[in-house]
Design a protein around this motif. Sequence first.
Motif, PDB file in Angstrom:
ATOM      1  N   ARG A  21      10.888  -1.683  -7.705  1.00  0.00           N
ATOM      2  CA  ARG A  21      10.177  -2.726  -6.955  1.00  0.00           C
ATOM      3  C   ARG A  21      10.991  -3.159  -5.742  1.00  0.00           C
ATOM      4  NH1 ARG A  21       9.449  -4.888 -12.170  1.00  0.00           N
ATOM      5  NH2 ARG A  21      10.971  -6.547 -11.714  1.00  0.00           N
ATOM      6  N   TYR A  22      12.298  -3.284  -5.947  1.00  0.00           N
ATOM      7  CA  TYR A  22      13.163  -3.715  -4.845  1.00  0.00           C
ATOM      8  C   TYR A  22      13.119  -2.733  -3.688  1.00  0.00           C
ATOM      9  CZ  TYR A  22      17.377  -4.594  -2.125  1.00  0.00           C
ATOM     10  OH  TYR A  22      18.239  -4.819  -1.089  1.00  0.00           O
ATOM     11  N   ARG A  24      10.988  -0.208  -2.994  1.00  0.00           N
ATOM     12  CA  ARG A  24       9.680  -0.027  -2.369  1.00  0.00           C
ATOM     13  C   ARG A  24       9.382  -1.204  -1.447  1.00  0.00           C
ATOM     14  NH1 ARG A  24       4.580  -1.553  -3.119  1.00  0.00           N
ATOM     15  NH2 ARG A  24       4.945  -2.564  -5.149  1.00  0.00           N
ATOM     16  N   GLN A  31       2.164   0.860  -2.940  1.00  0.00           N
ATOM     17  CA  GLN A  31       2.111   1.821  -4.041  1.00  0.00           C
ATOM     18  C   GLN A  31       1.240   3.013  -3.669  1.00  0.00           C
ATOM     19  OE1 GLN A  31       0.864   0.004  -7.699  1.00  0.00           O
ATOM     20  NE2 GLN A  31       2.886  -0.849  -8.165  1.00  0.00           N
ATOM     21  N   SER A  46       2.542   2.122 -10.939  1.00  0.00           N
ATOM     22  CA  SER A  46       2.338   0.753 -11.384  1.00  0.00           C
ATOM     23  C   SER A  46       2.969   0.535 -12.751  1.00  0.00           C
ATOM     24  CB  SER A  46       0.842   0.445 -11.443  1.00  0.00           C
ATOM     25  OG  SER A  46       0.616  -0.863 -11.952  1.00  0.00           O
ATOM     26  N   GLU A  49       6.735   0.262 -12.387  1.00  0.00           N
ATOM     27  CA  GLU A  49       7.198  -0.997 -11.806  1.00  0.00           C
ATOM     28  C   GLU A  49       7.054  -2.175 -12.762  1.00  0.00           C
ATOM     29  OE1 GLU A  49       5.768  -1.924  -7.949  1.00  0.00           O
ATOM     30  OE2 GLU A  49       6.702  -0.177  -7.010  1.00  0.00           O
ATOM     31  N   THR A  50       6.205  -2.035 -13.756  1.00  0.00           N
ATOM     32  CA  THR A  50       6.059  -3.104 -14.746  1.00  0.00           C
ATOM     33  C   THR A  50       6.833  -2.822 -16.024  1.00  0.00           C
ATOM     34  OG1 THR A  50       4.031  -2.078 -15.611  1.00  0.00           O
ATOM     35  CG2 THR A  50       3.779  -3.753 -13.882  1.00  0.00           C
TER      36      THR A  50
END
Length: 279
Positions: A21-22, A24, A31, A46, A49-50
């Motif tokens: 996440r950082y 990107r 995404q 997705s 990232e979760t």
Amino acid sequence: MDTVASPAGAQYFSDFAAALRYWRGKRGISQLRLSADSGISQRHLSFLETGRAQPGKDLILKLGLVLDIPLRQRNAMLLAAGFAPAYRERSLSDPDLDAVKQALDFMLQQQSPYPALVVDRLWNLVMLNDPAARMLRFFLGMPEHAPIPRDGSINVLRTTLDPNGLRPALANWQLVCGDLLHWVQREAMGDGPGSEAAQLLDELTALPGIAEAAALPNLDRLALPFLPLTLCKDGVELNLFTAITTLGTPHDVTVHELRLETFFPADESSRRWFQHQAS
């Protein structure tokens, strides 16, 4: 001797999802765009990232390439996902890097009679040519043949901005300090708070007048296509600009982080001074 890089930035990601996440977000890529560029489905990105999906090592390396993440930070992402680092970090004196050192020596010599130096990612000095040594000795008030350490113990940014270093001779230091700080700011953003890069940035901005000067707009950019440096001492005025070169497609953290800074005269009188010093 080989060592495996253990990047300080690894501790600032609780897991791979946070690291992805950082980076990107730092690259400003959606995404959907990352999916198209990497060939990884947006749904899987997705989930990554979760934290609902865990990456394989090859996937991490692919994302590191697509997002243009520095090798040190790719190692951090691997560590955050539970894998060993993929890229080694070695001393420039390592026999395996002899070809790299010879190439840098060649480039340094080719730059004569003008200065050139090699620094690491935090701008610690590791190599320089004779014109650079003469220039530093002159403007720092050092004896003519005083040795200049090439073991990383001299930080070029600190030496340049310190009131007890080059700053008194740098006539336009207030205009250029923001540009100089940019290099270490970029490293600090990648490494995270408390890292060596962040500590250096704090140290530099704590120097007298630096925080205020760094906030000033560099109006010289409106007139010139390069960052001018004006050094003055004992009736000598040198107007210079610099170029930064990196080595292409390295697979070693040390090599990836090396930078060759070359100095060029911006006017005829500066050119003559360097030629006279070399004669």
